[in-house]
Motif scaffolding. Structure first.
Motif, PDB file in Angstrom:
ATOM      1  N   TRP A 107      44.825  98.322 -18.248  1.00 49.62           N
ATOM      2  CA  TRP A 107      45.309  99.229 -17.535  1.00 49.62           C
ATOM      3  C   TRP A 107      44.618  99.669 -16.255  1.00 49.62           C
ATOM      4  CZ3 TRP A 107      43.487 104.231 -16.773  1.00 49.62           C
ATOM      5  CH2 TRP A 107      44.732 105.200 -16.173  1.00 49.62           C
ATOM      6  N   LEU A 108      43.447  99.794 -16.276  1.00 49.68           N
ATOM      7  CA  LEU A 108      42.620 100.034 -15.121  1.00 49.68           C
ATOM      8  C   LEU A 108      42.788  99.112 -14.070  1.00 49.68           C
ATOM      9  CD1 LEU A 108      39.194 101.418 -16.674  1.00 49.68           C
ATOM     10  CD2 LEU A 108      40.829 102.579 -15.111  1.00 49.68           C
ATOM     11  N   GLU A 109      42.739  97.817 -14.295  1.00 52.38           N
ATOM     12  CA  GLU A 109      43.018  96.971 -13.507  1.00 52.38           C
ATOM     13  C   GLU A 109      44.339  97.133 -12.890  1.00 52.38           C
ATOM     14  OE1 GLU A 109      42.283  93.052 -15.304  1.00 52.38           O
ATOM     15  OE2 GLU A 109      39.941  93.292 -15.581  1.00 52.38           O
ATOM     16  N   ASN A 110      45.277  96.975 -13.615  1.00 52.09           N
ATOM     17  CA  ASN A 110      46.703  97.222 -13.180  1.00 52.09           C
ATOM     18  C   ASN A 110      46.827  98.590 -12.050  1.00 52.09           C
ATOM     19  OD1 ASN A 110      47.595  94.690 -14.144  1.00 52.09           O
ATOM     20  ND2 ASN A 110      48.295  95.676 -15.790  1.00 52.09           N
ATOM     21  N   THR A 111      46.274  99.754 -12.551  1.00 56.80           N
ATOM     22  CA  THR A 111      46.198 100.813 -11.682  1.00 56.80           C
ATOM     23  C   THR A 111      45.647 100.646 -10.400  1.00 56.80           C
ATOM     24  OG1 THR A 111      46.372 102.059 -13.912  1.00 56.80           O
ATOM     25  CG2 THR A 111      45.884 103.198 -11.766  1.00 56.80           C
ATOM     26  N   ILE A 112      44.472 100.182 -10.382  1.00 53.66           N
ATOM     27  CA  ILE A 112      43.650  99.552  -9.106  1.00 53.66           C
ATOM     28  C   ILE A 112      44.914  98.933  -8.346  1.00 53.66           C
ATOM     29  CG2 ILE A 112      42.036  98.485  -8.084  1.00 53.66           C
ATOM     30  CD1 ILE A 112      40.282  99.325 -10.406  1.00 53.66           C
ATOM     31  N   LEU A 113      45.277  97.604  -8.964  1.00 51.84           N
ATOM     32  CA  LEU A 113      46.162  96.987  -8.148  1.00 51.84           C
ATOM     33  C   LEU A 113      47.476  97.538  -7.487  1.00 51.84           C
ATOM     34  CD1 LEU A 113      45.773  93.385  -9.861  1.00 51.84           C
ATOM     35  CD2 LEU A 113      45.281  94.019  -7.690  1.00 51.84           C
ATOM     36  N   SER A 114      47.996  98.353  -8.461  1.00 48.15           N
ATOM     37  CA  SER A 114      49.373  99.152  -8.099  1.00 48.15           C
ATOM     38  C   SER A 114      49.136 100.041  -6.966  1.00 48.15           C
ATOM     39  CB  SER A 114      49.840  99.830  -9.561  1.00 48.15           C
ATOM     40  OG  SER A 114      49.095 100.895  -9.965  1.00 48.15           O
ATOM     41  N   LEU A 115      48.143 100.673  -7.095  1.00 50.04           N
ATOM     42  CA  LEU A 115      47.598 101.719  -5.935  1.00 50.04           C
ATOM     43  C   LEU A 115      47.335 100.871  -4.716  1.00 50.04           C
ATOM     44  CD1 LEU A 115      45.241 104.268  -7.706  1.00 50.04           C
ATOM     45  CD2 LEU A 115      47.556 104.660  -7.238  1.00 50.04           C
ATOM     46  N   ALA A 116      46.684  99.970  -4.934  1.00 50.41           N
ATOM     47  CA  ALA A 116      46.572  99.176  -3.592  1.00 50.41           C
ATOM     48  C   ALA A 116      47.815  98.571  -2.993  1.00 50.41           C
ATOM     49  CB  ALA A 116      45.513  97.936  -3.712  1.00 50.41           C
ATOM     50  N   ALA A 117      48.761  98.135  -3.879  1.00 47.19           N
ATOM     51  CA  ALA A 117      50.056  97.484  -3.429  1.00 47.19           C
ATOM     52  C   ALA A 117      50.676  98.601  -2.935  1.00 47.19           C
ATOM     53  CB  ALA A 117      50.749  96.845  -4.741  1.00 47.19           C
ATOM     54  N   ILE A 118      50.955  99.870  -3.505  1.00 46.52           N
ATOM     55  CA  ILE A 118      51.567 101.086  -3.017  1.00 46.52           C
ATOM     56  C   ILE A 118      51.069 101.270  -1.742  1.00 46.52           C
ATOM     57  CG2 ILE A 118      52.250 103.384  -3.190  1.00 46.52           C
ATOM     58  CD1 ILE A 118      52.008 102.898  -6.110  1.00 46.52           C
ATOM     59  N   VAL A 119      50.003 101.413  -1.078  1.00 42.54           N
ATOM     60  CA  VAL A 119      49.487 101.769   0.036  1.00 42.54           C
ATOM     61  C   VAL A 119      49.779 100.509   0.986  1.00 42.54           C
ATOM     62  CG1 VAL A 119      47.254 102.086   1.495  1.00 42.54           C
ATOM     63  CG2 VAL A 119      47.709 103.195  -0.776  1.00 42.54           C
ATOM     64  N   VAL A 120      49.287  99.383   0.673  1.00 42.54           N
ATOM     65  CA  VAL A 120      49.494  98.154   1.570  1.00 42.54           C
ATOM     66  C   VAL A 120      51.077  98.125   2.017  1.00 42.54           C
ATOM     67  CG1 VAL A 120      49.425  95.825   1.758  1.00 42.54           C
ATOM     68  CG2 VAL A 120      47.725  96.984   1.040  1.00 42.54           C
ATOM     69  N   GLY A 121      51.872  98.273   0.862  1.00 44.68           N
ATOM     70  CA  GLY A 121      53.478  98.151   0.912  1.00 44.68           C
ATOM     71  C   GLY A 121      54.118  99.181   1.754  1.00 44.68           C
ATOM     72  N   VAL A 122      53.515 100.509   1.747  1.00 40.69           N
ATOM     73  CA  VAL A 122      54.196 101.490   2.586  1.00 40.69           C
ATOM     74  C   VAL A 122      53.698 101.133   3.998  1.00 40.69           C
ATOM     75  CG1 VAL A 122      54.033 103.740   2.960  1.00 40.69           C
ATOM     76  CG2 VAL A 122      54.604 103.003   0.508  1.00 40.69           C
ATOM     77  N   LEU A 123      52.360 100.670   4.200  1.00 41.54           N
ATOM     78  CA  LEU A 123      51.844 100.516   5.718  1.00 41.54           C
ATOM     79  C   LEU A 123      52.545  99.277   6.155  1.00 41.54           C
ATOM     80  CD1 LEU A 123      47.997 100.772   5.082  1.00 41.54           C
ATOM     81  CD2 LEU A 123      49.539 102.586   6.297  1.00 41.54           C
ATOM     82  N   ALA A 124      53.009  98.355   5.495  1.00 42.46           N
ATOM     83  CA  ALA A 124      53.826  97.155   5.948  1.00 42.46           C
ATOM     84  C   ALA A 124      55.211  97.744   6.196  1.00 42.46           C
ATOM     85  CB  ALA A 124      53.758  96.158   5.006  1.00 42.46           C
ATOM     86  N   GLY A 125      55.603  98.562   5.297  1.00 42.57           N
ATOM     87  CA  GLY A 125      56.904  99.170   5.856  1.00 42.57           C
ATOM     88  C   GLY A 125      57.024  99.997   6.708  1.00 42.57           C
ATOM     89  N   LEU A 126      55.910 100.403   7.250  1.00 44.81           N
ATOM     90  CA  LEU A 126      56.055 101.261   8.528  1.00 44.81           C
ATOM     91  C   LEU A 126      55.974 100.376   9.710  1.00 44.81           C
ATOM     92  CD1 LEU A 126      53.433 104.280   7.930  1.00 44.81           C
ATOM     93  CD2 LEU A 126      55.934 104.420   8.355  1.00 44.81           C
ATOM     94  N   LEU A 127      55.185  99.263   9.440  1.00 45.01           N
ATOM     95  CA  LEU A 127      55.066  98.251  10.387  1.00 45.01           C
ATOM     96  C   LEU A 127      56.701  97.697  10.960  1.00 45.01           C
ATOM     97  CD1 LEU A 127      51.894  96.306   9.836  1.00 45.01           C
ATOM     98  CD2 LEU A 127      52.406  97.770  11.554  1.00 45.01           C
ATOM     99  N   PHE A 128      57.195  97.497   9.831  1.00 47.21           N
ATOM    100  CA  PHE A 128      58.599  96.709   9.811  1.00 47.21           C
ATOM    101  C   PHE A 128      59.754  97.613   9.997  1.00 47.21           C
ATOM    102  CE2 PHE A 128      55.953  93.318   8.049  1.00 47.21           C
ATOM    103  CZ  PHE A 128      56.336  92.427   8.981  1.00 47.21           C
ATOM    104  N   SER A 129      59.457  98.887   9.616  1.00 50.30           N
ATOM    105  CA  SER A 129      60.595  99.900   9.857  1.00 50.30           C
ATOM    106  C   SER A 129      61.270 100.037  11.118  1.00 50.30           C
ATOM    107  CB  SER A 129      60.065 101.229   9.693  1.00 50.30           C
ATOM    108  OG  SER A 129      60.755 102.231   9.349  1.00 50.30           O
ATOM    109  N   ARG A 130      60.682  99.781  12.385  1.00 47.74           N
ATOM    110  CA  ARG A 130      61.499  99.884  13.646  1.00 47.74           C
ATOM    111  C   ARG A 130      62.353  98.732  13.720  1.00 47.74           C
ATOM    112  NH1 ARG A 130      63.846 102.272  17.384  1.00 47.74           N
ATOM    113  NH2 ARG A 130      63.705 101.488  19.377  1.00 47.74           N
ATOM    114  N   LEU A 131      61.816  97.596  13.107  1.00 47.07           N
ATOM    115  CA  LEU A 131      62.710  96.143  13.179  1.00 47.07           C
ATOM    116  C   LEU A 131      63.533  96.347  12.463  1.00 47.07           C
ATOM    117  CD1 LEU A 131      62.902  93.574  14.414  1.00 47.07           C
ATOM    118  CD2 LEU A 131      61.833  92.737  12.484  1.00 47.07           C
ATOM    119  N   PHE A 132      63.690  96.907  11.178  1.00 41.96           N
ATOM    120  CA  PHE A 132      64.514  97.234  10.204  1.00 41.96           C
ATOM    121  C   PHE A 132      65.764  98.254  10.983  1.00 41.96           C
ATOM    122  CE2 PHE A 132      66.491  99.703   6.505  1.00 41.96           C
ATOM    123  CZ  PHE A 132      67.110  98.392   5.814  1.00 41.96           C
TER     124      PHE A 132
END
Length: 172
Positions: A107-132
């Motif tokens: 659970w701890l490992e998955n929580t760490i990975l999920s929080l990191a994935a959410i942060v990186v995904g939103v930041l990447a989404g901001l980068l591609f948002s203009r193009l979208f």
């Protein structure tokens, strides 16, 4: 060594094994965020864009589909990843780790990975948002592209939705 330290150590030490799970999670978060960013955009929500309401309905359906596919995709990749770690879990069990402790570690490992994935995904989404936004404006045939802006509700919706999704996957 605490459980939190052990979980962080496992994540760092198994970075290559976690890469596929992490990247698939980031991609799911990115897609969801892009759709949410457009659907909740003030110009689309206020009806400023011609055809915005029908486009919003179609993209809301796409948003729900992305969430459903993301759930099954993350569930499958998480299950495959856990099956690949059977030896590691067996070794931990031999060293005296109880089933409850093993579940807590996962659970701890998955929580760490999920929080990191959410942060990186939103930041990447901001980068591609203009193009979208430019692409969707082109598809809609708008004279002016939808203006780029950060929609805080899209960030909140994405973060909360995917945190709940990742916790559900971990429970399953």
């Amino acid at each position: 060594m605490t459980f939190r330290q052990l979980a962080l150590s496992n994540v760092r030490g198994s970075a290559l094994r976690y890469a596929a799970f992490f990247l698939s999670s980031v991609f799911s978060v990115l897609l969801f965020f892009l759709y949410a960013q457009f659907i909740l955009h003030p110009d689309v929500a206020s009806g400023y864009i011609y055809g915005g309401e029908s486009t919003r309905v179609v993209l809301t359906v796409c948003l729900v589909l992305v969430a459903v596919f993301a759930f099954f995709f993350v569930l499958y990749s998480s299950g495959a990843f856990l099956r690949a770690r059977n030896r590691e879990f067996g070794l931990l069990t031999l060293m005296g780790t109880t089933r409850g402790q093993l579940r807590r570690l996962i659970w701890l490992e998955n929580t760490i990975l999920s929080l990191a994935a959410i942060v990186v995904g939103v930041l990447a989404g901001l980068l591609f948002s203009r193009l979208f936004m430019l692409g969707i404006s082109r598809v809609l045939g708008l004279d002016e592209p939808v203006r780029f802006m950060l929609v805080p509700n899209a960030v909140l919706l994405t973060a909360v939705s995917f945190f709940v999704l990742f916790q559900l996957v971990t429970l399953v």
